[in-house]
Design a protein around this motif. Structure first.
Motif, mmCIF file in Angstrom:
data_model
loop_
_atom_site.group_PDB
_atom_site.id
_atom_site.type_symbol
_atom_site.label_atom_id
_atom_site.label_comp_id
_atom_site.label_asym_id
_atom_site.label_seq_id
_atom_site.Cartn_x
_atom_site.Cartn_y
_atom_site.Cartn_z
ATOM 1 N N PHE A 104 -8.355 -3.357 -14.687
ATOM 2 C CA PHE A 104 -7.563 -4.366 -15.378
ATOM 3 C C PHE A 104 -7.144 -5.482 -14.426
ATOM 4 C CE2 PHE A 104 -3.408 -6.109 -16.278
ATOM 5 C CZ PHE A 104 -3.724 -6.808 -17.424
ATOM 6 N N LYS A 105 -6.688 -5.076 -13.244
ATOM 7 C CA LYS A 105 -6.253 -6.073 -12.259
ATOM 8 C C LYS A 105 -7.388 -7.030 -11.886
ATOM 9 C CE LYS A 105 -2.346 -3.801 -9.976
ATOM 10 N NZ LYS A 105 -1.885 -3.234 -8.699
ATOM 11 N N SER A 106 -8.599 -6.514 -11.760
ATOM 12 C CA SER A 106 -9.721 -7.375 -11.390
ATOM 13 C C SER A 106 -10.042 -8.379 -12.489
ATOM 14 C CB SER A 106 -10.987 -6.558 -11.140
ATOM 15 O OG SER A 106 -10.712 -5.521 -10.255
ATOM 16 N N LYS A 107 -9.925 -7.916 -13.720
ATOM 17 C CA LYS A 107 -10.234 -8.812 -14.850
ATOM 18 C C LYS A 107 -9.329 -10.034 -14.843
ATOM 19 C CE LYS A 107 -13.049 -6.633 -18.085
ATOM 20 N NZ LYS A 107 -12.843 -5.175 -18.186
ATOM 21 N N VAL A 108 -8.065 -9.768 -14.510
ATOM 22 C CA VAL A 108 -7.114 -10.863 -14.468
ATOM 23 C C VAL A 108 -7.574 -11.864 -13.405
ATOM 24 C CG1 VAL A 108 -4.762 -11.537 -13.989
ATOM 25 C CG2 VAL A 108 -5.226 -9.444 -15.224
ATOM 26 N N GLN B 42 -10.614 3.762 7.847
ATOM 27 C CA GLN B 42 -10.983 4.433 6.603
ATOM 28 C C GLN B 42 -10.729 3.501 5.439
ATOM 29 O OE1 GLN B 42 -8.622 8.147 7.118
ATOM 30 N NE2 GLN B 42 -10.353 9.059 6.006
ATOM 31 N N SER C 290 -17.433 -12.099 -0.036
ATOM 32 C CA SER C 290 -17.215 -10.785 0.572
ATOM 33 C C SER C 290 -16.913 -10.915 2.065
ATOM 34 C CB SER C 290 -18.419 -9.872 0.322
ATOM 35 O OG SER C 290 -19.606 -10.493 0.722
ATOM 36 N N THR D 219 -9.175 -9.476 5.932
ATOM 37 C CA THR D 219 -8.671 -8.126 6.200
ATOM 38 C C THR D 219 -8.457 -7.927 7.700
ATOM 39 O OG1 THR D 219 -9.926 -7.374 4.284
ATOM 40 C CG2 THR D 219 -9.078 -5.679 5.767
ATOM 41 N N VAL E 183 -5.984 2.550 7.852
ATOM 42 C CA VAL E 183 -6.469 2.894 6.515
ATOM 43 C C VAL E 183 -6.340 1.668 5.612
ATOM 44 C CG1 VAL E 183 -6.306 4.508 4.587
ATOM 45 C CG2 VAL E 183 -5.595 5.226 6.867
ATOM 46 N N ILE E 184 -7.399 1.429 4.845
ATOM 47 C CA ILE E 184 -7.423 0.261 3.945
ATOM 48 C C ILE E 184 -7.497 0.770 2.516
ATOM 49 C CG2 ILE E 184 -8.763 -1.772 3.266
ATOM 50 C CD1 ILE E 184 -7.721 -2.000 6.085
ATOM 51 N N TYR E 185 -6.664 0.209 1.648
ATOM 52 C CA TYR E 185 -6.720 0.576 0.235
ATOM 53 C C TYR E 185 -7.159 -0.637 -0.554
ATOM 54 C CZ TYR E 185 -3.669 4.045 2.295
ATOM 55 O OH TYR E 185 -3.157 4.995 3.123
ATOM 56 N N VAL E 186 -8.282 -0.509 -1.232
ATOM 57 C CA VAL E 186 -8.698 -1.662 -2.035
ATOM 58 C C VAL E 186 -8.349 -1.440 -3.491
ATOM 59 C CG1 VAL E 186 -10.559 -2.277 -0.475
ATOM 60 C CG2 VAL E 186 -11.054 -0.826 -2.432
ATOM 61 N N ASN E 187 -8.173 -2.492 -4.173
ATOM 62 C CA ASN E 187 -7.817 -2.433 -5.581
ATOM 63 C C ASN E 187 -8.927 -1.730 -6.361
ATOM 64 O OD1 ASN E 187 -6.611 -3.237 -8.117
ATOM 65 N ND2 ASN E 187 -8.373 -4.630 -8.257
ATOM 66 N N SER E 188 -8.568 -0.831 -7.242
ATOM 67 C CA SER E 188 -9.621 -0.211 -8.036
ATOM 68 C C SER E 188 -9.228 -0.205 -9.507
ATOM 69 C CB SER E 188 -9.903 1.208 -7.539
ATOM 70 O OG SER E 188 -8.685 1.921 -7.463
ATOM 71 N N PHE F 170 -10.216 3.393 1.246
ATOM 72 C CA PHE F 170 -10.043 4.113 -0.027
ATOM 73 C C PHE F 170 -9.894 3.124 -1.165
ATOM 74 C CE2 PHE F 170 -8.207 7.126 3.033
ATOM 75 C CZ PHE F 170 -8.895 8.293 2.685
ATOM 76 N N LEU G 7 -13.399 -11.822 2.489
ATOM 77 C CA LEU G 7 -12.551 -10.636 2.344
ATOM 78 C C LEU G 7 -12.480 -9.874 3.662
ATOM 79 C CD1 LEU G 7 -11.013 -8.498 0.632
ATOM 80 C CD2 LEU G 7 -13.238 -7.511 0.064
ATOM 81 N N LEU G 8 -13.641 -9.719 4.275
ATOM 82 C CA LEU G 8 -13.694 -8.984 5.543
ATOM 83 C C LEU G 8 -12.877 -9.707 6.613
ATOM 84 C CD1 LEU G 8 -15.021 -6.623 7.093
ATOM 85 C CD2 LEU G 8 -16.875 -8.183 7.683
ATOM 86 N N ALA H 23 -4.449 -3.368 0.663
ATOM 87 C CA ALA H 23 -3.247 -2.921 1.363
ATOM 88 C C ALA H 23 -3.695 -2.210 2.639
ATOM 89 C CB ALA H 23 -2.455 -1.990 0.474
#
Lengths: 842, 107
Positions: A838-842, B78, A804, A811, A830-835, B80, A807-808, B103
């Motif tokens: 399915f993608k995580s399982k891969v 922020q 983790s 980023t 603004v940060i968009y994390v994968n949610s 998301f 990751l920080l 992203a």
């Protein structure tokens, strides 16, 4: 925080001394017995000498912290001629030596005056070197110290050499040795300038040809080529000597006449004969009565061999080319000569020398390519060649076997004699005289040529740990190459051969199993054992478990208890767990160490490990008196501190590399240590509360560092270990500091204290004094040297926290990169994390 | 993720064979990128990834990014999830998010 290095060093050395931490007796703990080749006190110690001892000291301190009972002892090697050599050079007022003593080492004038007496030199430098070792902080058990000329040690050596003789390892015979004509003594590495081991090639022979009433002796490494000889080569510019060699009349160069004086022949010089007087005449090949012409060749060097060369143009590229050169000049005799092939080799036609010269495009006899052509062809013919029908009874023999058979046949018929040469000539004795090869008669030799003995030694090497492992092949080569070695001298300090009191055991023979003596020397030093108690039966019982205790008691006049105690101590500390030495001792001391152990002790007492290190360079140049770049060790300690010197030596190179020492690295290290000490003094042990993400991360990273450093030190990759402790971990710490500061936390002192405690503990074998100082600042009352080495614990590694935090970090890095490219001043991020599951399982 | 393999064909085959990840065949570009990501990481990091438990990236970054982000860049950050309903995503960046590769939008 500026450190007064010498002050803290004295402080902690006094504490170690007081608490007798390095005085090691047997106890219930597992042991490690770590030894270094003891020094020769014939000259002062410079930084280069400090390397092996420093590496071994780190090793010893590391194992002590790992919970072992570590014995790290030291002695002083007085044996042999180096001390005598030094005394002679001082007696003859040699300027280089005296200047060095006065101006580099600042030896007081009144001491120099006493140096004409060898033992005074040894005593002076013994104390000087010992003082330097104490000042460097080496963790040595000084109760066990000895010199190799004290009576107790001499008893031990008498027993060792007698045991070797009883085991058939010592023979009397005639063998070639490196020899100083002035000292009238055999020489080995310790006796030569630049510490070169004289290498003798005893596969060289001379073959005799007839020239009227005279003999022409000609040297060759390939006796089988006698069948392909077409002519002899003689240098037209050389004045040869007519000599009487025992009962024969010989013609040889002057240089050769001087050499063969040492081969045990009676030599008288009877007159001169110019090369030009011989050229154009004929000599006779004795075994076949064949007449061969004598031709001129300027490539013949009077200093090599006998100054005469036999010509085998079918198989020797140089001979072929010299013959072609003469033919090109329409030389009358040469035109009649055709090469006589005697070896057939797959891949080559009838005249291999011709083929290879043409293939390589050799122009004439001065062409450099001839050397390469010769090496290639000789090797090919040796491995794959077969003797042909010109070779009489040796036809169809492979060259590799036929060569020895031809040699033996010629020797039986007295057409051939040994002509051993110094492979690495010129070698100079420390007295300045150029060394020669001498055939010593009725001399005592250690029979290192014995194939069975070699095989046992190879077994020992196979089972032993050798660091770095790539040096293993070098040991194998040495064992293959070793042959009979003179083990006694007529001059120098040392122990007399018990059965022949005219001889003294030489220095590379009385330094091979002495580690066993360390286990009893403290009893000799405190008077429990007196030299007269140390009988053969005593040693047999204690060291070999031979005979019974009543015999040991009756001859030694010691009590059963005392003998039992000495034996117990020997069996506790033996075998040697690690032997440290410089690379230059691979070819003699370290190999002899193994050979003699396997010849005397049973298998369970054979050495477990050898650690070999490279030498020390100064700013890229070899440290040497003539370079004027020697830094005396004690001067360096005074000027820079022992710990910075220790770290500079360690961090300048990995184990086997030559270490390049420079003063800039020392001051960089000083600054680093000062900063760390400063930091330690701000940290207090404190309760560690609930861990935040960055705490879990840095504590996990600390575990990673512990694992890495431990592995590096175990493998003696000390530079890497030190790098990890001092430098690589800094970037993690500064990220941690950033995180903590961003959160405005003030509750991390406990964590930093914990982390730095681990760092300081691991630093302590490397920089023992300043580590104690840091340790004290961290609030510990026990010594760092006695603390436990930090143990890697897998439970304390939180893999999720590492991921983790990664990751920080990445980023943040990504944001920094975007800002760098776009050059915008951010208003909003603004940060968009994968949610997507399915993608995580891969 | 398939340990130690970075050949696209082999990885894809194994993914499709596993019923949990059969749909991988619908997004070859994505798989290719993930392989590239992993390929560029050190062995050490890869092995901790295998040992690491699953964790919620959004929760972690929401908790930890603001303090350090504020310190480094002087603005609030922020966070998301890419499929959050109240998402602010004027440039449609969210669909590029991959595990461990969030992203980023900077204004």
């Amino acid at each position: 925080m500026e450190i007064n290095w010498n002050q803290i060093e004295t402080k902690w050395q006094a504490k170690w001394n007081e608490s007798k931490d390095f005085e090691t007796n047997p106890n219930e703990k597992p042991k490690k017995f770590i030894t270094v080749a003891y020094p020769y006190p014939n000259s002062p110690q410079h930084i280069g000498h400090g390397r092996t001892y420093t590496l071994a000291d780190v090793h010893a301190r590391f194992y002590r912290m790992k919970g072992y009972n570590v014995l790290f002892p030291m002695g002083f090697h007085y044996t042999g001629t180096p001390v005598l050599g030094m005394a002679k050079r001082i007696q003859s007022q040699e300027k280089e030596i005296l200047d060095g003593l006065r101006n580099v080492y600042h030896v007081p004038e009144e001491d120099i005056k006493t140096f004409v007496e060898p033992i005074k030199i040894a005593d002076y430098f013994h104390e000087e070197i010992k003082a330097g070792m104490i000042e460097m902080g080496y963790s040595i058990d000084w109760r066990r110290e000895f010199t190799t000329i004290v009576p107790g040690y001499q008893k031990f050596i008498e027993w060792q050499i007698t045991t070797l003789k009883e085991n058939g390892k010592i023979i009397q015979g005639s063998h070639p040795v490196g020899w100083c004509p002035r000292d009238q003594n055999p020489v080995s590495q310790h006796d030569t300038m630049g510490d070169v081991e004289p290498k003798i090639d005893d596969k060289n022979h001379l073959v005799k040809f007839k020239f009227g009433e005279y003999i022409f002796p000609v040297t060759t490494l390939r006796p089988e080529t006698i069948f392909g000889i077409t002519n002899l080569w003689v240098n037209p510019n050389t004045i040869y000597k007519k000599i009487k060699a025992d009962d024969e009349k010989w013609i040889v160069s002057e240089e050769c006449a001087n050499k063969i004086k040492f081969f045990g022949k009676e030599i008288t010089i009877e007159g001169d004969i110019a090369g030009t007087e011989i050229i154009g005449k004929y000599a006779t090949v004795i075994h076949s009565n064949q007449e061969i012409p004598i031709l001129e060749a300027e490539f013949v060097e009077p200093a090599i061999g006998t100054g005469l060369v036999m010509s085998v143009p079918a198989h020797a590229p140089k001979d072929y080319q010299a013959l072609m050169d003469l033919k090109a000049k329409n030389h009358e005799l040469a035109l009649k000569i055709e090469p006589i092939p005697i070896i057939t080799t797959e891949g080559y036609g009838e005249i291999p020398a011709k083929e290879i010269c043409e293939k390589m495009g050799v122009s004439d006899q001065s062409d450099q390519k001839l050397e390469e052509a010769t090496n290639e062809l000789y090797l090919k013919e040796f491995t794959d060649g077969k003797l042909n029908d010109k070779c009489g009874e040796f036809q169809n023999e492979k060259v590799q076997f036929g060569r020895n058979k031809v040699r033996d046949w010629l020797m039986e018929n007295k057409h051939l004699e040994k002509f051993p040469v110094l492979e690495n000539a010129p070698v100079k004795c420390r007295c300045g005289t150029e060394c020669v090869v001498k055939i010593l008669n009725n001399q005592w030799f250690l029979n290192y040529g014995d194939e069975e003995w070699k095989e046992t030694a190879r077994n020992c090497f196979d089972e032993m740990n050798i660091l770095p492992s790539k040096i293993t092949t070098e040991f194998k080569e040495v064992i293959d190459w070793l042959h009979e070695r003179a083990c006694a001298r007529q001059q120098g300090l040392g122990t007399k051969l018990p059965w022949d009191k005219d001889w003294i055991v030489e220095s590379l023979s009385d330094s091979v199993i002495y580690m066993a003596y360390y286990t009893m020397s403290r009893f000799v030093n405190d008077g429990t054992l007196k030299p007269e108690n140390l009988t053969k039966e005593f040693f047999d019982y204690v060291l070999l478990d031979k005979g019974d205790i009543t015999l040991a008691v009756s001859t030694s006049k010691l009590s059963e208890d005392v003998i039992g105690m000495v034996k117990k101590e020997f069996l506790y500390f033996y075998p040697v767990d690690s032997r440290h030495s410089g690379r230059d001792l691979v070819q003699n001391h370290l190999s002899f160490f193994v050979l003699n152990h396997v010849a005397i002790f049973e298998k369970k007492l054979w050495p477990k490990e050898i650690v070999v290190n490279g030498s020390v360079m100064m700013d890229g140049a070899k440290m040497s008196k003539s370079m004027g770049n020697i830094i005396p060790l004690r001067t360096a300690i005074k000027d820079y501190g022992a710990d910075p010197i220790r770290l500079a030596i360690i961090s300048s190179a990995e184990l086997l590399q030559d270490a390049d020492f420079n003063m800039e690295s020392v001051s960089g290290i000083q600054n680093k240590l000062e900063a760390l000490l400063e930091e330690c003094s701000t940290l207090k042990a404190a309760q560690i509360g609930d861990l935040e993400a960055e705490d879990k991360w840095i504590l996990s990273r600390t575990q990673g560092m512990i694992a890495q450093v431990t592995e590096a030190v175990e493998k003696m990759r000390l530079r890497e270990g030190l790098q990890d402790i001092l430098f690589s971990f800094e970037s993690d710490l500064s990220w941690y500091a950033k995180r903590v500061e961003a959160k405005g936390r003030d509750n991390v002192s406990g964590i930093l204290h914990k982390i730095n405690s681990a760092r300081v503990a691991m630093l302590s074998p490397f920089a023992p004094h300043v580590a104690e100082e840091m340790w004290e600042k961290l609030g510990y009352t026990e010594l760092a040297a006695k603390s436990a080495w930090p143990e890697f614990s897998k439970e304390d590694v939180d893999a999720t926290s590492i991921q983790s935090e990664e990751l920080l970090k990445s980023t943040i890095d990504d944001i920094v990169n975007i800002l760098k490219i776009t050059k915008i001043t951010p208003q909003k991020i603004v940060i968009y994390v994968n949610s997507d599951e399915f993608k995580s399982k891969v | 993720m398939v340990g130690g393999q970075n050949n696209m064909g082999v990885v894809m085959k194994e993914l499709i064979a596993d019923p949990q990840t059969t749909d991988a065949k619908k997004m070859p570009d994505y798989i290719q990128k993930v392989i590239k990501d992993l390929h560029s990481e050190s062995e050490e990091i890869k092995s901790t990834k295998l040992e690491s438990k699953e964790f919620d990236e959004k929760q972690f970054l929401s908790a930890e990014l603001s303090s350090i982000g504020k310190k480094e860049f002087g603005v609030d950050i922020q966070v998301f999830g890419a499929t959050d309903e109240d998402i602010y995503d004027p440039k449609g960046k969210a669909r590029h998010a991959r595990p461990f590769k969030p992203a980023i939008l900077i204004e």
